[in-house]
Design a protein around this motif. Structure first.
Motif, short mmCIF file in Angstrom:
data_model
loop_
_atom_site.label_atom_id
_atom_site.label_comp_id
_atom_site.label_asym_id
_atom_site.label_seq_id
_atom_site.Cartn_x
_atom_site.Cartn_y
_atom_site.Cartn_z
N ARG A 47 13.28 8.73 14.68
CA ARG A 47 13.94 10.00 14.98
C ARG A 47 15.44 9.85 15.28
N ARG A 48 16.11 9.18 14.38
CA ARG A 48 17.57 9.03 14.47
C ARG A 48 18.20 9.72 13.27
N PRO A 49 19.35 10.39 13.45
CA PRO A 49 19.97 11.11 12.33
C PRO A 49 20.39 10.15 11.21
N LEU A 50 20.14 10.57 9.98
CA LEU A 50 20.49 9.78 8.80
C LEU A 50 21.50 10.57 7.96
N VAL A 51 22.66 9.95 7.72
CA VAL A 51 23.67 10.51 6.83
C VAL A 51 23.63 9.69 5.54
N MET A 52 23.30 10.34 4.46
CA MET A 52 23.19 9.68 3.16
C MET A 52 24.41 10.01 2.32
N HIS A 53 25.02 8.99 1.72
CA HIS A 53 26.18 9.22 0.85
C HIS A 53 25.85 8.82 -0.58
N GLU A 54 26.17 9.70 -1.52
CA GLU A 54 25.96 9.44 -2.95
C GLU A 54 27.31 9.31 -3.64
N GLN A 55 27.52 8.18 -4.33
CA GLN A 55 28.82 7.94 -4.97
C GLN A 55 28.93 8.53 -6.37
N THR A 56 27.82 8.62 -7.10
CA THR A 56 27.89 8.98 -8.51
C THR A 56 27.69 10.48 -8.72
N THR A 57 28.02 10.93 -9.92
CA THR A 57 27.78 12.34 -10.25
C THR A 57 26.27 12.60 -10.34
N VAL A 58 25.52 11.58 -10.77
CA VAL A 58 24.06 11.69 -10.88
C VAL A 58 23.44 11.05 -9.64
N VAL A 59 22.56 11.75 -8.95
CA VAL A 59 21.93 11.19 -7.75
C VAL A 59 20.83 10.23 -8.19
N GLY A 60 20.96 8.96 -7.75
CA GLY A 60 20.01 7.93 -8.15
C GLY A 60 18.64 8.13 -7.52
N LEU A 61 17.66 7.36 -8.02
CA LEU A 61 16.28 7.50 -7.55
C LEU A 61 16.15 7.24 -6.05
N ALA A 62 16.82 6.16 -5.57
CA ALA A 62 16.73 5.83 -4.14
C ALA A 62 17.25 6.99 -3.29
N ASN A 63 18.35 7.58 -3.72
CA ASN A 63 18.92 8.68 -2.92
C ASN A 63 18.15 9.99 -3.09
#
Length: 376
Positions: free
Chosen positions: A123-139
């Protein structure tokens, strides 16, 4: 606020995932926010070396990559990775539970998934960053778990699960701030350049690119009457590129180098045109500095992201792109020669690139992190 921010970072494998996290951490440090940091990654990823170089505490976990369409050779690896993933998740939960971060920053790669799961469990906040124009499977997996989703491009929204889009904000992709402070004259002195013709900077990445190096070797005799070239060809290619036969009177316009390090900012400032791949980090740098480019995407990549990045810039007038799987020397010259002949066209393309760039991306992502941690 004087309390110490506890920041857990995960992401890596390549520079495209590692450097945005490192640059965001630098933004936290520039603000003089009291902080403690732990980076969780893989033992053999770039993040292990980078954290050592910067004195950042690091813990390694086991992870696996699920290939969506494995060939026969990859099938065995895929099966082994199925068993590695639960091990990595348990290790991630252990590290996260002991560290108890205020916020987790994930910048992608398959190592990020176990830590994202761990953040949800403790229960800790998660900030996810995506670098590419296409969101990868992991993200795409992490998007469902994330508190906030930071995107580099507005167009990435459509690749997110519909339920996650309300959590998204466009921050841009953090780039190293020193790249914005290049000295054009220093590059001319360093490489012994002339002011007679435009400068092209060619790069296939730190290791070089066989495709790009081969194309450049083929076009050099026709290109050098109109341009000078600094070519980062990679350590394995330097002898071969130095041995390319050139017209004697033009040979001093070609400068092959194995690797470009601290002088990259100066070279970016000096270059009139850049020829490069179109990975997320490269695209972010070219747009932040407002530099016209001819992009030769690596094909295939996961989700065909490089070709989509190149197409995105080309459609905005910010680059020219060779989107065919096997571009020829003639195709490269057809895109390049109009740029070399027309300074106004280069300037217009540079302005279009700059409109897509986010020089404040690291600070914007830092803001998202601090708000998610209830620090700001």
């Amino acid at each position: 606020m004087s309390r110490t921010l506890r920041l857990l970072i995960t992401g890596g494998g390549t520079g495209g995932h590692t450097y945005p996290a490192l640059t965001t951490l630098s933004a936290v440090q520039r603000r003089q926010v009291p902080h403690d940091v732990l980076w969780v990654g893989t033992a053999n990823g770039l993040e292990a070396r980078i954290t050592t170089e910067h004195g950042i505490p690091f813990k390694a976990i086991t992870t696996g990559k699920l290939r969506r369409r494995p060939n026969l050779k990859e099938l065995g690896t895929n099966i082994a990775d199925v068993f590695r993933i639960p091990v990595g998740v348990m290790q991630a939960i252990g590290h996260a539970a002991r560290y108890l971060p205020d916020v987790v920053l994930s910048t992608g790669g398959y190592v990020a998934v176990p830590i994202g799961v761990a953040a949800k469990i403790i229960r800790r906040p998660l900030v996810m960053h995506e670098q590419t124009t296409v969101v990868g499977l992991a993200n795409r997996i992490l998007a469902r778990l994330a508190t906030r989703i930071a995107l580099s491009h507005e167009s990435s929204l459509e690749y997110l699960p519909a339920s996650a889009r309300s959590k998204a904000v466009v921050t841009g992709n953090p780039i190293r701030p020193e790249l914005l402070r290049g000295d054009r004259a220093a590059a001319y002195d360093h490489f012994g350049l002339t002011f007679e013709v435009p400068l092209i900077y060619v790069t296939g990445g730190a290791q070089g690119s066989k495709q790009i190096n081969t194309l450049i070797a083929e076009v050099l005799p026709r290109l050098l009457p109109h341009a000078q070239i600094v070519h980062q060809c990679g350590p394995a290619w330097i002898d071969q590129m130095r041995a390319v036969t050139l017209p004697p009177e033009l040979a001093d316009r070609y400068h092959p180098v194995p690797y470009v390090g601290a002088e990259l900012a100066d070279l970016f400032a000096a270059a009139d045109v850049v020829i490069s791949r179109s990975g997320a980090g490269t695209v972010s740098e070219l747009t932040a500095i407002g530099k016209p480019s001819v992009l030769i995407p690596l094909i295939p990549t996961g989700g065909d992201e490089q070709r989509k990045n190149a197409g995105y810039l080309a459609s905005a007038g910010a680059a020219r792109a060779l989107l065919e799987p096997r571009p020829t020397a003639e195709m490269l010259l057809a895109e390049l020669m109009p740029l070399l002949a027309d300074p106004g066209l280069r300037q217009a393309m540079g302005h279009a690139a700059a409109k897509l760039g986010r020089v404040d991306a690291a600070d914007a992502l830092c803001d998202v992190l601090l708000r998610a941690a209830h620090y700001a």
